[in-house]
Design an enzyme around this catalytic site. Structure first.
Site, PDB file in Angstrom:
ATOM      1  CD  GLN A  36      -3.107  -0.925   0.513  1.00 41.77           C
ATOM      2  OE1 GLN A  36      -3.174  -0.010  -0.307  1.00 41.77           O
ATOM      3  NE2 GLN A  36      -4.114  -1.777   0.698  1.00 41.77           N
ATOM      4  N   GLY A  39       3.646   2.936   2.910  1.00 42.52           N
ATOM      5  CA  GLY A  39       4.562   2.025   3.585  1.00 42.52           C
ATOM      6  C   GLY A  39       4.161   1.659   4.995  1.00 42.52           C
ATOM      7  CB  CYS A  41       5.409   5.473   8.181  1.00 40.24           C
ATOM      8  SG  CYS A  41       4.998   6.978   9.090  1.00 40.24           S
ATOM      9  N   GLY A 247      12.613  -5.647  17.504  1.00 41.30           N
ATOM     10  CA  GLY A 247      13.469  -5.053  16.490  1.00 41.30           C
ATOM     11  C   GLY A 247      12.928  -5.218  15.086  1.00 41.30           C
ATOM     12  CG  ASP A 288      13.399   1.984   8.532  1.00 39.45           C
ATOM     13  OD1 ASP A 288      13.766   3.148   8.780  1.00 39.45           O
ATOM     14  OD2 ASP A 288      12.438   1.434   9.100  1.00 39.45           O
ATOM     15  CG  HIS A 420       3.361  33.364  31.351  1.00 39.57           C
ATOM     16  ND1 HIS A 420       3.763  32.249  32.054  1.00 39.57           N
ATOM     17  CD2 HIS A 420       2.400  33.975  32.112  1.00 39.57           C
ATOM     18  CE1 HIS A 420       3.093  32.193  33.194  1.00 39.57           C
ATOM     19  NE2 HIS A 420       2.257  33.224  33.246  1.00 39.57           N
TER      20      HIS A 420
END
Length: 446
Positions: A36, A39, A41, A247, A288, A420
Site C-alpha cells: 500500500q 509504507g 509508517c 526489532g 530503514d 506565557h
C-alpha cells in the site's frame, strides 16, 4: 519498454517524497510499491499507532475529568470504534498520497520490483527502464525463530489489525514500539507486562529520563515492567496474547541486487553514504533499508537529498541531527547528544533541568509529570543536546532541534522571550538553570 529518468522502489515516508521531489525537479518518475502507498509508517506503524494512542489518551483524560469539575457518569472504551477511526484515517491519508503522486506526474506501478541489470527492472512481469533508481524498501518486524507459531503470538502489524484487545498482554521488548503499544493497551484497561532482556527499557534515553517514564508507566498505568531476564515459557502461556517487539530487519527480498552489482552488508542493509549514493553510481538508497536511524522523518530527509542529487542538482548531504519522539505516557523526546554521550566526548558538560510541576500552563492543564533538560558545553555554553519527558514532549522537541542546529548557547536561548503561559517556557527556564539562574525553581542548596 517504457523508460524513466528515476524509478523509486517503495512508497513509504522515504519513497514517495523522493518521487515527488524528483518530479518537481523535472524528472520523469515512476514509483513501485508491492503493498500500500505510505509504507509501514502509514499503514501499520506511525499513523495507526498514534491514532489509537490519541483515542486511549482521550479515554484517560475523560476518566480524570472530575478534577476539572467535569463529571462523566460512565465512560467506556469501544476498541472496535477506535480501530474504525484508525482505519478511516489511514485510508484518507493513503488517498492523499495517491493524489500528490498523480498531481506531480509520478506514475504509480503496483508490484514487486526486481533488478534485471543496473538500468532495467522487472515489475511483476513488466520490464521498465531506469536511468537512476532510488531504493526505499524499508524494514519489517523481526520475529525470533524460537517462538512457536500461534495466533496468540503477534508482531506489531498483526496487533494493529486486531478489532478487540486481549484482557492480558505480554510485550516482549522494551523499545519504543513495545512501550508505546503497552501504554495504549494499559490505558484501555488491559493488564500489561513488559519483558525486556536488557537492564532497562528505552535504553537510548538518559537514566533520569528513563526513570521518569518508567515510574509513571508502573505507578499510574499499572504496567508491570520486568527487565534483565528473558521471557519464561510459563509466563508467556499465562497471558492471553504476546506482542513481539524486539526489532526490525531490512526488506530486500525479491530485489535481486546482485544483478545490479549491489550487495548487502553482513546485517542485510544496503550501504549508502550521506548523499544517498550506493556503490553503484546510478543507484541510491534511503530510509530503514540503509541501516541508519530507523525513523520516518529521517527517511524523508534522506529522500529529499537523494532525489535532488539523482536529478543532478548541486550535491548536498542529508542532515544528521535527528530528533527522536516516543509516544508513551508520558511522551518522551530527545535530540542531539544525550548527557551520557556528551560526557564520553571528554569535554566539560553543564546541564539545566526544569520540571513541568513548576510551570503555570502545565499546572492549569493538570499535566505536571516530567521535565525538560538541556545539555551544554561548559566551556562555550553551546547547546549540544536536549531531552523532554512529559506533556507535549513530541512537539516541544522541535524548538530544541532548531536551537542545537543553529548552534545557540544556553544564554541566547534563555534570553529569547517565550510566551506565557505555555509549555514551551520550560525550555527558557531550563536554559536559565544551566547557569543556576532559574527564578521559578528552588535554589540549589549550597
Amino acid at each position: 519498454m517504457e523508460t524513466f529518468d528515476i524509478v523509486v522502489i517503495g512508497a513509504g515516508p522515504g519513497g514517495y517524497p523522493a518521487a515527488i521531489r524528483a518530479a518537481q525537479l523535472g524528472a520523469n518518475v515512476a514509483i513501485v510499491e508491492r503493498e500500500q502507498l505510505g509504507g509501514t509508517c502509514l499503514n501499520c506503524g506511525c499513523i495507526p499507532t498514534k491514532a489509537l494512542i490519541a483515542a486511549s489518551e482521550t479515554f484517560a483524560h475523560i476518566k480524570h475529568a472530575a478534577a476539572f469539575g467535569i463529571h462523566v457518569k460512565e465512560a467506556t472504551a469501544d476498541y472496535s470504534g477506535m480501530v474504525a477511526h484508525k482505519n478511516k484515517l489511514v485510508t484518507q491519508m493513503r488517498g492523499g498520497i495517491k493524489q500528490l503522486l498523480t498531481g506531480n506526474g509520478v506514475k504509480h506501478l503496483t508490484g514487486t520490483a526486481s533488478f534485471i541489470d543496473r538500468t532495467t527492472l522487472d515489475v511483476s512481469g513488466t520490464r521498465i527502464g531506469a536511468k537512476k533508481v532510488i531504493i526505499a524498501t524499508g524494514s519489517t518486524s523481526v520475529m525470533p525463530g524460537f517462538l512457536p507459531k500461534s495466533p496468540r503470538i503477534v508482531e506489531s502489524k498483526a496487533f494493529l489489525e486486531l478489532d478487540k484487545l486481549p484482557s492480558s498482554l505480554i510485550v516482549m521488548g522494551g523499545g519504543y514500539i513495545g512501550c508505546e503499544l503497552a501504554c495504549m493497551a494499559a490505558q484501555c484497561g488491559v493488564k500489561v507486562t513488559i519483558v525486556e532482556l536488557l537492564e532497562d527499557i528505552l535504553l537510548l534515553l538518559d537514566a533520569d529520563v528513563r526513570r521518569e517514564v518508567r515510574t509513571h508507566m508502573e505507578k499510574n498505568l499499572g504496567i508491570t515492567i520486568r527487565t534483565g531476564k528473558p521471557l519464561e515459557k510459563d509466563e508467556a502461556e499465562a497471558a492471553e496474547m504476546v506482542l513481539v517487539a524486539v526489532g526490525r530487519k531490512p526488506v530486500t527480498d525479491g530485489l535481486n541486487l546482485q544483478n545490479a552489482g549491489l550487495t548487502t552488508n553482513d546485517k542485510g542493509y544496503i550501504e549508502a553514504d550521506e548523499y544517498g549514493r550506493t556503490k553503484v553510481a546510478t543507484i541510491y538508497a534511503i530510509g530503514d533499508v540503509t541501516g541508519k536511524i530507523q525513523l520516518a522523518h529521517y527517511a524523508t530527509a534522506q529522500a529529499m537529498v537523494a532525489a535532488s542529487n539523482a536529478c543532478g542538482q548541486r550535491a548536498e548531504k542529508h542532515d544528521t541531527l535527528v530528533p527522536g519522539v516516543i509516544f508513551t505516557s508520558p511522551e518522551v523526546a530527545l535530540v542531539g547528544l544525550t548527557e551520557e554521550e556528551a560526557k564520553k566526548t571528554g569535554r566539560g558538560i553543564a546541564t539545566g533541568k526544569f520540571r513541568f510541576g513548576g510551570l503555570g500552563r502545565a499546572m492549569a492543564a493538570g499535566e505536571t509529570v516530567g521535565f525538560v533538560k538541556w545539555i551544554a558545553d561548559a566551556a562555550t555554553d553551546q547547546l549540544l543536546g536536549a531531552a523532554v519527558v512529559g506533556p507535549r514532549a513530541t512537539d516541544l522537541i522541535a524548538e530544541a532541534a532548531v536551537a542545537i542546529r543553529a548552534e545557540l548557547t544556553a544564554r541566547e536561548l534563555g534570553k529569547t522571550i517565550h510566551a506565557h503561559p505555555t509549555f514551551a517556557e520550560a525550555w527558557m527556564e531550563a536554559a536559565h538553570a544551566v547557569h543556576g539562574e532559574c527564578v521559578h525553581a528552588a535554589p540549589k542548596r549550597r
